[in-house]
Design a protein around this motif. Structure first.
Motif, PDB file in Angstrom:
ATOM      1  N   TYR A 153       0.946  -1.029  -0.232  1.00 44.52           N
ATOM      2  CA  TYR A 153      -0.439   0.067  -0.024  1.00 44.52           C
ATOM      3  C   TYR A 153       0.810   1.146  -0.050  1.00 44.52           C
ATOM      4  O   TYR A 153       1.971   1.068   0.645  1.00 44.52           O
ATOM      5  CB  TYR A 153      -0.827   0.161   1.087  1.00 44.52           C
ATOM      6  CG  TYR A 153      -1.839  -1.330   1.433  1.00 44.52           C
ATOM      7  CD1 TYR A 153      -3.581  -1.037   0.623  1.00 44.52           C
ATOM      8  CD2 TYR A 153      -2.091  -2.227   1.882  1.00 44.52           C
ATOM      9  CE1 TYR A 153      -4.415  -1.681   0.420  1.00 44.52           C
ATOM     10  CE2 TYR A 153      -2.709  -3.350   1.501  1.00 44.52           C
ATOM     11  CZ  TYR A 153      -3.814  -3.032   0.788  1.00 44.52           C
ATOM     12  OH  TYR A 153      -5.256  -3.715   1.074  1.00 44.52           O
ATOM     13  N   THR A 164     -13.321   2.647   4.448  1.00 45.57           N
ATOM     14  CA  THR A 164     -12.031   3.440   4.082  1.00 45.57           C
ATOM     15  C   THR A 164     -11.855   2.540   2.602  1.00 45.57           C
ATOM     16  O   THR A 164     -12.059   1.639   2.066  1.00 45.57           O
ATOM     17  CB  THR A 164     -11.374   1.731   5.343  1.00 45.57           C
ATOM     18  OG1 THR A 164     -11.312   2.252   7.213  1.00 45.57           O
ATOM     19  CG2 THR A 164      -9.274   2.248   5.347  1.00 45.57           C
ATOM     20  N   TRP A 177      -8.686  -0.111  -3.033  1.00 45.21           N
ATOM     21  CA  TRP A 177      -9.570  -0.965  -1.971  1.00 45.21           C
ATOM     22  C   TRP A 177     -10.244  -0.025  -1.517  1.00 45.21           C
ATOM     23  O   TRP A 177     -10.000   1.207  -1.026  1.00 45.21           O
ATOM     24  CB  TRP A 177      -8.250  -1.885  -1.731  1.00 45.21           C
ATOM     25  CG  TRP A 177      -7.773  -2.578  -2.540  1.00 45.21           C
ATOM     26  CD1 TRP A 177      -6.580  -2.480  -2.867  1.00 45.21           C
ATOM     27  CD2 TRP A 177      -7.946  -3.957  -3.203  1.00 45.21           C
ATOM     28  NE1 TRP A 177      -5.945  -2.839  -4.197  1.00 45.21           N
ATOM     29  CE2 TRP A 177      -6.764  -4.544  -3.758  1.00 45.21           C
ATOM     30  CE3 TRP A 177      -8.660  -5.429  -2.792  1.00 45.21           C
ATOM     31  CZ2 TRP A 177      -6.355  -5.921  -4.768  1.00 45.21           C
ATOM     32  CZ3 TRP A 177      -8.366  -6.697  -3.413  1.00 45.21           C
ATOM     33  CH2 TRP A 177      -7.569  -6.351  -4.304  1.00 45.21           C
ATOM     34  N   TRP A 213     -13.229  -0.735   1.928  1.00 40.44           N
ATOM     35  CA  TRP A 213     -13.930  -1.933   2.957  1.00 40.44           C
ATOM     36  C   TRP A 213     -14.719  -0.827   4.311  1.00 40.44           C
ATOM     37  O   TRP A 213     -14.421   0.138   4.234  1.00 40.44           O
ATOM     38  CB  TRP A 213     -13.426  -3.068   3.082  1.00 40.44           C
ATOM     39  CG  TRP A 213     -11.611  -2.582   4.651  1.00 40.44           C
ATOM     40  CD1 TRP A 213     -12.133  -2.174   5.883  1.00 40.44           C
ATOM     41  CD2 TRP A 213     -10.486  -2.100   3.951  1.00 40.44           C
ATOM     42  NE1 TRP A 213     -10.698  -1.912   6.602  1.00 40.44           N
ATOM     43  CE2 TRP A 213      -9.768  -1.580   4.798  1.00 40.44           C
ATOM     44  CE3 TRP A 213     -10.264  -1.602   2.296  1.00 40.44           C
ATOM     45  CZ2 TRP A 213      -8.669  -0.853   4.493  1.00 40.44           C
ATOM     46  CZ3 TRP A 213      -8.889  -1.689   2.402  1.00 40.44           C
ATOM     47  CH2 TRP A 213      -8.476  -0.921   3.475  1.00 40.44           C
ATOM     48  N   ASN A 218     -13.661  -7.156   5.170  1.00 42.95           N
ATOM     49  CA  ASN A 218     -12.118  -6.948   4.127  1.00 42.95           C
ATOM     50  C   ASN A 218     -12.102  -6.351   2.737  1.00 42.95           C
ATOM     51  O   ASN A 218     -13.092  -5.864   2.433  1.00 42.95           O
ATOM     52  CB  ASN A 218     -12.261  -9.130   4.292  1.00 42.95           C
ATOM     53  CG  ASN A 218     -11.782  -9.786   5.442  1.00 42.95           C
ATOM     54  OD1 ASN A 218     -11.181  -9.031   6.062  1.00 42.95           O
ATOM     55  ND2 ASN A 218     -13.012 -10.793   5.048  1.00 42.95           N
ATOM     56  N   PRO A 219     -10.792  -5.498   2.806  1.00 44.45           N
ATOM     57  CA  PRO A 219     -10.538  -5.285   1.149  1.00 44.45           C
ATOM     58  C   PRO A 219     -11.349  -5.604   0.424  1.00 44.45           C
ATOM     59  O   PRO A 219     -10.881  -6.775   0.394  1.00 44.45           O
ATOM     60  CB  PRO A 219      -9.252  -4.852   1.232  1.00 44.45           C
ATOM     61  CG  PRO A 219      -8.713  -5.149   3.286  1.00 44.45           C
ATOM     62  CD  PRO A 219      -9.289  -6.535   4.001  1.00 44.45           C
TER      63      PRO A 219
END
Length: 476
Positions: A254, A264, A274, A276, A295-296
């Motif tokens: 990341y 997020t 991503w 989540w 989860n992402p």
């Protein structure tokens, strides 16, 4: 009325149609090339490649900088010469290319409260706008303002801004908390409620964001939400935590993280985005559903920046397209209309933006006896360089049908007068319709532009990627 896009341009023309359809709902202008963007609780801002600054959303405190307190649901231009922008809720802050710092809206400065509906210079000599609370100078000093003054009192340094002590590299804040990144990448937490009565029933999560330990080293970027925090380390690992819990590893690779109230967004080094979180009622995750995810979830590829606010999200792609999704209660998405949430990313439309002076269309007469003349304006550098290319005129009817004109193989909107533009780059005018009844074309939007390339297909594709076109006329 039949579609008349040239047969040899059909694949590219269809791509062009998709661009217009996605970016403008077949009724507005093209997306613009965005180089930086930011968003807050109910308003957003963007800097375009030409340095112009655009804002949209809630404007009760004059935070859009347009000289009023009237909210808008689509971007409006408020200035030029900008490099970065940040949104602090009731105020915004912008950094110009000359190093001057500008603010507008309602914001607490060192010795005064700024209440301005247009940008006002508050400092100079700045090198980077870090967050809506902080900016750094070339000497490495970090300066802050705004809500953080209620939570943190560092050494004063100037007439309008305060300076953080040496060793502080980054600061992010929310209503009750401050998070700092120190010189060694350690996290320091400060909790100072400005309204203690508001803490009743809030729970242990209000007590802090992270614990002191080896895991709390090496951070280079932080994000602070209403219920949790996250940070990216110099090794690319992403960590997330809430309350007194120690940071937990989310994953690796990341380079940026952003937080809303309950969701997020994160960006990886490979350009994938991503999303989540426990909040997706308004479509904050951009996955075309209202389903939450712990989860992402993969959002897409080709991203350069992400931003999250209370209940909406923004993302910038590597080609300069700005996307928005989630709640739109005050027009903060910039896609209108207000109140209509978006569960999937939509391009933000910048009306009147893009390359100026691409051309014009002159209209005379009434709708039943209308004369339209189109003009294409080539940039001087492309004329003098002898670049190969082709001019285009595009018409989009209210039903979504697109008609493309190019030289030398022209098609016509109807069996009246064809365009007569040359198949090389030159400033050219042409009569499109002469004294005709165009009632059947009411609501049609015309765009002009040109692309660089040896063939018409290459030129059309280059024009799209360079955003070298603009809307010039709508038939009433």
């Amino acid at each position: 009325m039949r579609s008349i896009a040239s047969r040899h341009l059909a694949p590219v023309a269809f791509k062009f149609w998709l661009l217009f359809a996605l970016a403008a709902g077949l009724g507005s202008v093209h997306a613009a090339t965005v180089v930086h963007m930011a968003t807050g609780p109910v308003n957003s801002a963007a800097v375009l490649s030409d340095g112009t600054l655009w804002t949209w959303g809630d404007n009760q405190s004059g935070q859009l900088g347009n000289g009023s307190t009237v909210s808008v649901d689509k971007p409006v231009q408020i200035g030029s010469g900008f490099a970065k922008v940040a949104v602090g809720g009731p105020y915004m802050v912008g950094l110009k290319t000359d190093g001057t710092l500008w603010m507008w809206g309602s914001v607490q400065l060192r010795t005064q409260t700024l209440n301005e509906t247009r940008p006002v210079q508050v400092g100079s000599g700045f090198a980077q706008l870090m967050t809506s609370d902080t900016a750094s100078k070339a000497d490495g000093s970090i300066w802050y303002w705004g809500h953080a003054k209620r939570l943190f009192n560092a050494s004063a340094g100037g007439d309008m801004l305060d300076r953080l002590p040496p060793g502080y590299l980054q600061m992010v804040s929310n209503r009750y908390n401050l998070l700092f990144v120190l010189g060694d990448g350690a996290i320091q937490f400060l909790f100072v409620p400005w309204d203690p009565s508001a803490l009743i029933g809030m729970g242990s999560w209000m007590s802090g964001y992270g614990s002191a330990g080896p895991v709390d080293r090496g951070f280079v970027q932080l994000a602070l939400g209403s219920y949790s925090a996250a940070g990216v380390k110099e090794d690319g690992t992403l960590w997330q935590w809430r309350g007194l819990d120690a940071p937990a590893l989310v994953g690796g690779g990341y380079r940026q993280v952003a937080k809303g109230s309950g969701h997020t967004l994160a960006l990886k080094a490979d350009g994938t985005a991503w999303a989540w979180g426990s909040s997706n009622y308004w479509g904050e995750l951009g996955n075309a559903t209202r389903t939450e995810s712990e989860n992402p979830q993969f959002l897409g590829t080709g991203y350069a920046q992400v931003a999250a606010a209370a209940e909406h999200s923004l993302a910038l792609t590597t080609d300069g397209t700005l996307l928005a999704w989630g709640r739109n209660i005050a027009g903060q998405l910039g896609v209108g209309p207000v109140g209509q949430s978006q569960l999937s990313p939509l391009p933000v439309v910048f009306e009147g933006a893009g390359a100026p002076g691409m051309g014009t269309m002159v209209a005379t007469g009434t709708l039943t006896r209308l004369t339209l003349s189109a003009h294409i304006q080539i940039k001087p550098e492309h004329l003098t360089s002898g670049a190969k290319g082709h001019p285009y005129l595009v018409a989009i009817t209210p039903d979504g049908t697109m008609y493309t004109y190019s030289a030398p193989a022209f098609d016509r909107l109807n069996p009246l007068n064809p365009l007569a533009w040359a198949d090389r780059l030159q400033n050219t005018s042409s009569l499109l319709f002469a004294n005709q009844d165009l009632t059947h074309l009411s609501g049609t939007a015309f765009f002009v532009g040109y692309g660089l390339g040896a063939t018409t297909a290459e030129s059309l594709d280059e024009m799209m990627r360079s955003f070298r076109y603009q809307r010039v006329y709508d038939i009433p």
